[in-house]
Design a protein around this motif. Structure first.
Motif, PDB file in Angstrom:
ATOM      1  N   ASP A 522       2.688 -13.755  -4.384  1.00 12.48           N
ATOM      2  CA  ASP A 522       2.632 -12.451  -4.791  1.00 12.48           C
ATOM      3  C   ASP A 522       2.008 -12.020  -4.655  1.00 12.48           C
ATOM      4  OD1 ASP A 522       2.082 -11.321  -7.946  1.00 12.48           O
ATOM      5  OD2 ASP A 522      -0.493 -12.692  -7.748  1.00 12.48           O
ATOM      6  N   ILE A 523       2.792 -10.622  -4.366  1.00 16.09           N
ATOM      7  CA  ILE A 523       2.187  -9.837  -3.893  1.00 16.09           C
ATOM      8  C   ILE A 523       1.595  -8.913  -4.431  1.00 16.09           C
ATOM      9  CG2 ILE A 523       4.196  -7.291  -4.182  1.00 16.09           C
ATOM     10  CD1 ILE A 523       4.508  -7.156  -0.990  1.00 16.09           C
ATOM     11  N   SER A 524       1.593  -8.514  -5.664  1.00 15.40           N
ATOM     12  CA  SER A 524       0.054  -8.381  -6.516  1.00 15.40           C
ATOM     13  C   SER A 524      -1.115  -8.792  -5.354  1.00 15.40           C
ATOM     14  CB  SER A 524       0.117  -8.193  -7.962  1.00 15.40           C
ATOM     15  OG  SER A 524      -0.453  -9.259  -8.383  1.00 15.40           O
ATOM     16  N   ASN A 525      -1.901  -9.859  -5.524  1.00 15.52           N
ATOM     17  CA  ASN A 525      -2.113 -10.636  -5.173  1.00 15.52           C
ATOM     18  C   ASN A 525      -3.575 -10.955  -6.119  1.00 15.52           C
ATOM     19  OD1 ASN A 525      -4.190 -10.953  -2.781  1.00 15.52           O
ATOM     20  ND2 ASN A 525      -4.487  -9.210  -1.964  1.00 15.52           N
ATOM     21  N   GLY A 526      -3.144 -11.146  -7.051  1.00 11.16           N
ATOM     22  CA  GLY A 526      -3.356 -12.245  -8.904  1.00 11.16           C
ATOM     23  C   GLY A 526      -3.980 -11.085  -9.212  1.00 11.16           C
ATOM     24  N   PHE A 547      -0.242  -1.721   2.575  1.00  5.44           N
ATOM     25  CA  PHE A 547      -0.614  -1.608   1.443  1.00  5.44           C
ATOM     26  C   PHE A 547      -1.653  -1.975   0.992  1.00  5.44           C
ATOM     27  CE2 PHE A 547       1.551  -2.478  -2.584  1.00  5.44           C
ATOM     28  CZ  PHE A 547       2.480  -3.363  -1.483  1.00  5.44           C
ATOM     29  N   THR A 548      -2.233  -1.571  -0.362  1.00  7.97           N
ATOM     30  CA  THR A 548      -2.981  -2.546  -1.087  1.00  7.97           C
ATOM     31  C   THR A 548      -2.530  -2.433  -2.348  1.00  7.97           C
ATOM     32  OG1 THR A 548      -5.668  -1.726   0.445  1.00  7.97           O
ATOM     33  CG2 THR A 548      -5.572  -2.925  -2.217  1.00  7.97           C
ATOM     34  N   ASP A 716       0.547   8.690  -4.803  1.00 11.46           N
ATOM     35  CA  ASP A 716       0.800   8.515  -3.689  1.00 11.46           C
ATOM     36  C   ASP A 716       0.685   6.901  -3.484  1.00 11.46           C
ATOM     37  OD1 ASP A 716       2.276   8.280  -0.990  1.00 11.46           O
ATOM     38  OD2 ASP A 716       0.729   9.153   0.151  1.00 11.46           O
ATOM     39  N   ALA A 717       1.581   6.164  -3.547  1.00 11.67           N
ATOM     40  CA  ALA A 717       1.561   4.798  -3.628  1.00 11.67           C
ATOM     41  C   ALA A 717       2.007   4.712  -2.453  1.00 11.67           C
ATOM     42  CB  ALA A 717       2.678   3.990  -4.637  1.00 11.67           C
ATOM     43  N   ALA A 718       1.262   4.777  -1.344  1.00  5.87           N
ATOM     44  CA  ALA A 718       1.747   4.723   0.162  1.00  5.87           C
ATOM     45  C   ALA A 718       1.137   3.509   0.499  1.00  5.87           C
ATOM     46  CB  ALA A 718       1.966   5.864   1.059  1.00  5.87           C
ATOM     47  N   VAL A 719      -0.091   3.513   0.266  1.00  2.77           N
ATOM     48  CA  VAL A 719      -1.478   3.310   1.214  1.00  2.77           C
ATOM     49  C   VAL A 719      -2.116   2.632   0.304  1.00  2.77           C
ATOM     50  CG1 VAL A 719      -4.016   3.030   1.814  1.00  2.77           C
ATOM     51  CG2 VAL A 719      -1.921   5.201   2.514  1.00  2.77           C
ATOM     52  N   ALA A 724       6.024  -0.838  -8.991  1.00  2.00           N
ATOM     53  CA  ALA A 724       6.541   0.152  -8.692  1.00  2.00           C
ATOM     54  C   ALA A 724       7.064   1.442  -7.989  1.00  2.00           C
ATOM     55  CB  ALA A 724       6.341   1.562  -9.994  1.00  2.00           C
ATOM     56  N   ARG A 725       5.898   0.914  -6.808  1.00  2.00           N
ATOM     57  CA  ARG A 725       6.678   2.193  -5.505  1.00  2.00           C
ATOM     58  C   ARG A 725       7.868   1.670  -4.755  1.00  2.00           C
ATOM     59  NH1 ARG A 725       4.697  -0.326  -1.010  1.00  2.00           N
ATOM     60  NH2 ARG A 725       3.683   0.802   0.366  1.00  2.00           N
ATOM     61  N   PHE A 726       8.322  -0.138  -4.987  1.00  7.18           N
ATOM     62  CA  PHE A 726       9.399  -0.882  -4.042  1.00  7.18           C
ATOM     63  C   PHE A 726      10.921   0.265  -5.280  1.00  7.18           C
ATOM     64  CE2 PHE A 726       5.709  -3.625  -3.364  1.00  7.18           C
ATOM     65  CZ  PHE A 726       5.845  -3.031  -1.898  1.00  7.18           C
TER      66      PHE A 726
END
Ligand SMILES: C[S@@+](CC[C@H](N)C(=O)[O-])C[C@H]1O[C@@H](n2cnc3c(N)ncnc32)[C@H](O)[C@@H]1O
Length: 804
Positions: A522-526, A547-548, A716-719, A724-726
């Motif tokens: 889970d890349i969203s970390n829960g 990124f977080t 900016d969704a970099a950090v 959706a950034r993907f």
């Protein structure tokens, strides 16, 4: 990759303001697909409908006409000069000619003009086969290679066969065209097993011709080796060694092919709330289809079942949650179960699973509130169907080790960092190793205190069977231990040959490893209601961790955002669902959106995705009932997080890096995700070094005038960013960004919501159109790799000439 400081743009609110920045196409995606428009730069005069002209062909075909047509298009001849050449030539022969000659742009023009690139000639050979036939040994001819790629990206059918039953892969295997073979197999993986009129597979053909690279590519793709005359029978030397080793690997794995095959996306046939995929990673058994899936009993004969109110004995906990324990005056149903066995929707820790009591739950005749009743756990779960958690049916194969089946942790390590797989590898326990690796596939890459992988250990001990099992499981051959030794350095003999061959295979595949690796569950970390796995089937890149994950914007600096009650302008539909359309006396929020755009929780079919209006949803200051309000679709979806459908991050490969794809079907019009990240003033965004994840929320000047603060904003969704950034760009996208205002109506800060513009199937990549404004700058450094037939930027702006 080199990038400019240009951002991804939102669509324009054209009804209310003059377009400036925004360049999202005003063409709908379907228009882009069908209109046979010739790019201006290919034709000197007015656009020409080649399709119509090609149909006008009359009389016998001049031998050279196809070539003349291609050459003429490339030379940019005038319309008047082109017409006679076109009418004397069929679109097919022109396409075949262009394919055989490697004329990329002529083929592109013919495709756009509507020429059928899959049409076959008199020998049943398609342009794709002709392009492949021209590929010589070692794949040297660059133009033909480009043609193969172009044809495949434009949907040419890689599995068509000619009159001898040879598919394009057979011809590639015969010509030893290894790179084209990789492309073909990516487009049509099953072509690996195609058989021609002599029952030859591409592996037979490659082996017979001694094309070693093609042999290892086909083996890596899972080519079978057990039909009649075996491929190993038709060759000698290196090809023979490769095929024999593969046969041994297959045997050592007990026939276990670790590739995951999705046999059916939902074995419950839509009857469960959570679809149940059926997968097979073990053998060739198809999905079980000898039963009908049900979520409740069926009665072949009448049975007297007592379901009277009297028997149901509903409790009398009026409006309550029945959370009191058993005893006098307490819930009658709980009392029937002897004591209260549920806590927080689960069985309590001391539940006697070995000798379970009967549980009597509250039912529809009880006086309690069944939605919150603590004694209605299965009752509520049953509304989902008969399976209450996410599951999949899988091929378990033969008997499992007792310990593993009882959940023993195969990845635990001892004080020297050795996992059970290291000990198996050391002892040469091949069968146990297979079981361990099935239970914990990642253990193949475990490293002990000396940085030894199980492959180092097995190789050092000379346990050949363990070596091939580990290799088949994808154990890496390029990992050094702390003494700087590769697995191939610590062994000799058969183990050394197996490891070296595997290294060559990896090289021949250009590093392409087609095995699906789950990098993170889970890349969203829960943070999302639906976990987002990250998988890689393409290369060795680990999961992105730079990124977080966030589900709402973070603000690195204070920004003045107007969220006053006055700006929120709640509606006055007291307790209602705001389902009335726009107009006097109707919901004020719907009126703000010009008309009612939602129906049944989705955007209506006639929503203008190419030029979307701003949507104003009801908010917490409205008088309506937000739970059932028809104008609070994104508002409710946001309670799930920032990703509203089941998705996974996957390695898209090439310049596209990572991408996001749906793992369940998504209906057209559904909200898919919100684009979240760091909220910045546009001026500050321009100073950031990288712009890959920058989304401009640009508001038109006249609307900006209405805002208290006039600073334009960017995300900016970099950090910090949401899934959706993907999402990558596609010229034929399946989602589109829309400005939606939920709990904030500062016009500069909509929820950038990506809606499905068409029905999305499980496995489809989720893509949106970044806009011509974005590409007009980016295409100087990169080309679009979306692969759509109507791709607008298939070549770099400044390298177009070089390509021809
Ligand atoms: C918002 S990010 C998308 C996610 C990104 N692929 C990743 O790996 O994290 C945008 C960047 O992805 C790449 N990209 C997206 N779509 C592309 C396409 N169709 N062709 C080439 N590169 C693309 C470009 O580098 C672009 O700047």
């Amino acid at each position: 990759m080199k990038c400019s400081n240009k951002r991804i743009f939102l669509p324009d609110q054209r009804e209310q303001c003059t377009p400036a920045y925004l360049s999202f196409s005003t063409l709908s995606p379907s228009q882009l697909d069908t209109a046979p428009v010739i790019p201006e730069d290919l034709l000197p005069s007015t656009p020409l409908n080649l399709e119509l002209l090609c149909k006008k062909r009359e009389g016998p075909e001049d031998e050279d006409s196809a070539r003349k047509l291609c050459d003429a298009i490339l030379a940019g001849e005038s319309l008047e000069d082109l017409i006679p050449k076109i009418v004397s030539c069929s679109a097919l022969s022109a396409a075949v000619r262009a394919a055989a000659r490697g004329h990329v742009r002529a083929l592109h023009a013919l495709r756009l003009a509507g020429a059928a690139l899959d049409a076959a000639d008199t020998n049943m050979r398609t342009p794709l086969m002709h392009a492949v036939l021209e590929l010589g040994d070692k794949d040297k001819k660059g133009k033909e290679k480009l043609v193969v790629r172009l044809l495949l990206s434009r949907g040419a059918d890689a599995s068509s066969v000619d009159e001898e039953g040879n598919a394009a892969v057979h011809w590639c295997a015969a010509a030893g065209a290894a790179r084209a073979l990789v492309q073909l197999l990516r487009a049509a993986p099953h072509a690996t097993h195609a058989r021609n009129a002599h029952a030859d597979t591409p592996l037979h053909v490659a082996a017979r011709q001694g094309h070693y690279a093609c042999v290892v590519i086909l083996l890596a793709q899972g080519a079978r080796n057990s039909a009649g005359e075996l491929p190993a029978d038709v060759c000698t030397g290196a090809c023979h060694s490769a095929i024999s080793l593969n046969m041994q690997m297959t045997l050592a794995m007990g026939g276990h092919v670790p590739r995951r095959k999705l046999l059916c996306s939902d074995i419950s046939n839509g009857r469960e709330a959570f679809p149940i995929p059926c997968v097979n990673e073990v053998d060739d058994e198809p999905a079980p289809d000898e039963f009908t899936y049900v979520t409740q009993h069926v009665m072949p004969h009448h049975l007297h079942i007592d379901d009277t109110v009297e028997t149901l004995q509903g409790c009398e906990c009026k409006g309550g949650d029945c959370s009191a324990g058993a005893g006098g005056g307490e819930c009658a149903c709980v009392t029937l179960s002897v004591r209260r066995w549920y806590a927080r929707g689960r069985l309590r820790a001391d539940f006697p699973y070995h000798d379970p009591p009967m549980l009597f739950e509250c039912n529809h005749t009880c006086a309690c509130n069944l939605k919150k009743c603590a004694n209605a756990v299965v009752t509520r779960a049953r509304s989902l169907g008969a399976t209450f958690v996410h599951t999949e049916v899988f091929r378990a194969g033969g008997a499992r080790g007792l310990l593993l089946s009882r959940g023993a942790d195969a990845s635990s390590v001892d004080e020297e960092g050795n996992a059970a797989v290291h000990w198996c590898a050391a002892a040469g326990a091949a069968r146990a190793l297979v079981q361990l690796l099935r239970a914990a596939p990642h253990a193949a890459h475990a490293r002990n205190a000396h940085a030894d992988t199980p492959l180092h250990v097995a190789a050092r001990q000379g346990h050949y069977a363990c070596v091939v099992i580990l290799l088949a499981q994808g154990a890496r051959t390029d990992v050094e231990n702390s003494a700087g030794e590769l697995p191939a350095d610590v062994c000799t003999g058969a183990c050394h040959s197996a490891i070296s061959l595997n290294m060559q295979m990896t090289l021949a595949m250009g590093g392409h490893v087609p095995r699906r690796r789950l990098l993170c569950s889970d890349i969203s970390n829960g943070r999302e209601a639906f976990p987002i796995p990250c998988v890689n089937e393409v290369d060795d890149e680990p999961a992105p961790d730079e990124f977080t994950y966030v589900t709402q914007h973070v603000m690195p600096h204070h920004l003045h955002i107007d969220d006053t009650v006055e700006t929120l302008q709640g509606c006055e539909c007291k307790g209602g669902d705001c389902s009335a359309g726009a107009g006097s006396g109707e919901c004020a929020c719907v009126t703000l959106s010009v008309r009612r755009w939602y129906a049944r929780g989705r955007l209506r079919a006639d929503f203008p995705y190419h030029d979307p209006p701003m949507l104003f949803e009801c908010n917490h200051t409205c008088a309506c009932n937000l739970k059932k309000c028809a104008n609070a679709v994104v508002t409710r979806a946001r309670s799930l997080g920032a990703t509203f459908v089941h998705t996974e991050v996957f390695r898209a490969g090439g310049a596209r890096g990572w991408g996001l794809r749906a793992t369940r079907r998504v209906a057209r019009g559904s909200p898919v995700a919100a684009y979240c990240g760091e909220l910045l003033p546009a001026a500050r965004a321009d100073t950031r070094a990288a712009d890959h994840y920058m989304f401009a929320l640009d508001v038109k000047d006249d609307l900006l005038e209405q805002c208290v603060d006039k600073t334009q904003l960017c995300v900016d969704a970099a950090v910090y960013g949401s899934a959706a950034r993907f999402m990558n760009h596609s010229c034929r996208p399946n989602v589109a960004p829309v400005r939606v205002f939920t709990a904030c109506r500062d016009l500069r800060l909509p929820v950038v919501t990506l809606f499905a513009t068409k029905d999305v199937q499980p496995g489809d990549e989720l893509t949106f159109d970044y806009g011509d404004k974005f590409w007009s700058v980016k295409s100087k450094w990169m080309k679009c790799e979306c692969g759509a037939p109507t791709c607008r930027y298939p070549v770099k702006a400044d390298s177009e000439e070089a390509e021809t």
